[in-house]
Design a protein around this motif. Structure first.
Motif, short mmCIF file in Angstrom:
data_model
loop_
_atom_site.label_atom_id
_atom_site.label_comp_id
_atom_site.label_asym_id
_atom_site.label_seq_id
_atom_site.Cartn_x
_atom_site.Cartn_y
_atom_site.Cartn_z
N ASP A 52 0.83 -1.21 0.00
CA ASP A 52 0.00 0.00 0.00
C ASP A 52 0.87 1.25 0.00
N ARG A 55 2.23 1.71 -3.49
CA ARG A 55 1.21 2.22 -4.42
C ARG A 55 0.93 3.69 -4.17
N LYS A 56 0.96 4.12 -2.92
CA LYS A 56 0.76 5.54 -2.62
C LYS A 56 1.91 6.38 -3.17
N GLU A 71 -6.78 3.26 -9.43
CA GLU A 71 -6.34 2.19 -8.54
C GLU A 71 -5.80 0.99 -9.32
N VAL A 174 -4.80 -7.93 -0.96
CA VAL A 174 -4.74 -6.48 -0.73
C VAL A 174 -4.94 -5.66 -2.01
#
Length: 269
Positions: A52, A55-56, A71, A174
């Protein structure tokens, strides 16, 4: 024959092999030891929150350039970039050294680029590898000699699939993708990496041959045999290309179109 494989490798271990292949490619800074701050594959798999954060970071890189970061696009980039690490390291050593590392997550690490958060550096630890009986290092403590090149190709598939399976189990929980999409991306990463290893090393045909050796058939859970094929370029010459199994979802970015080899286009034909 690829020049780098025309002579038998010196009787040395995996560290020496990595040092030799590092000079034959330009896609990553290859290291034996991971410096502080690099991401260890096993740590990411043990703590999926790391994906996560990755990806951010990618979201923050894409938004100033495109205005948004869907996304599925960020998830696809991270998926492919992660799988590229074990695929690329395994392909380079298979192609140039005829050695296959175990590709254990605890022995692999990578760094993200400052400009773009993709794997810019890769580290391969451990001393264990598979090799041919003719390898002068086959008696080293970490070496396991296999019967022939087909057995060596099977070792690469097995070790890569084992690592990919751990990633897919974690990432499917996830991310927005099902296991079919994830295994398609794993197939692309391995096929691409074998092709690139030959192309960068000066013998594209040898890389294509290695892809055909390792992915001679569809070996489940991988989704296809090698899809490398020739087509006629704009100048009339035949050139190698490959049909993708997975989608990068770059077309979701404003102003971007589907890639020429996109499986979405193939399905519509």
């Amino acid at each position: 024959m690829n020049v780098s494989r025309s002579k038998r490798a010196p009787a040395s271990g995996l560290a020496a092999s990595l040092a030799r292949v590092a000079t034959l490619q330009s896609r990553a800074d290859l290291r034996r030891e991971a410096p502080a701050g690099w991401l260890r594959c096993s740590d990411l798999l043990d703590d999926p929150a790391g994906f996560d954060r990755w990806r951010k970071e990618l979201d923050g890189w894409l938004r100033p350039r495109f205005g948004e970061a869907p996304e599925r696009t960020t998830a696809s980039y991270v998926m492919s970039w992660y799988l590229h690490v074990p695929a690329y390291l395994g392909a380079l050593l298979m192609h140039h050294e005829r050695r296959v590392p175990t590709l254990r997550p605890a022995e692999l690490a990578f760094s993200l680029g400052d400009d773009r958060p993709h794997p810019e550096g890769m580290a391969l630890g451990g001393d264990d590898f598979y090799c041919l009986p003719s390898d002068p290092g086959c008696d080293l403590p970490g070496a396991t000699a296999v019967a022939d090149e087909h057995a060596l190709a099977a070792a690469l598939r097995t070790r890569y699939i084992a690592h990919a399976a751990q990633f897919i189990r974690v990432y499917s929980a996830v991310g927005p993708f099902g296991k079919r999409t994830l295994w398609a991306a794993a197939t692309d990463a391995l096929d691409n990496s074998l092709w690139w290893a030959g192309k960068q090393g000066g013998d594209e045909g040898a890389g294509v041959a290695d892809a055909a050796l390792v992915l001679a058939n569809r070996y489940a859970p991988l989704t296809s045999a090698s899809t490398l094929e020739t087509h006629e370029g704009a100048d009339g010459h035949r050139e190698w290309t490959r049909r993708r199994e997975s989608c990068c979802f770059s077309y979701l970015l404003p102003g971007e179109a589907e890639c020429e080899a996109c499986p979405r286009i193939r399905r519509r034909r």
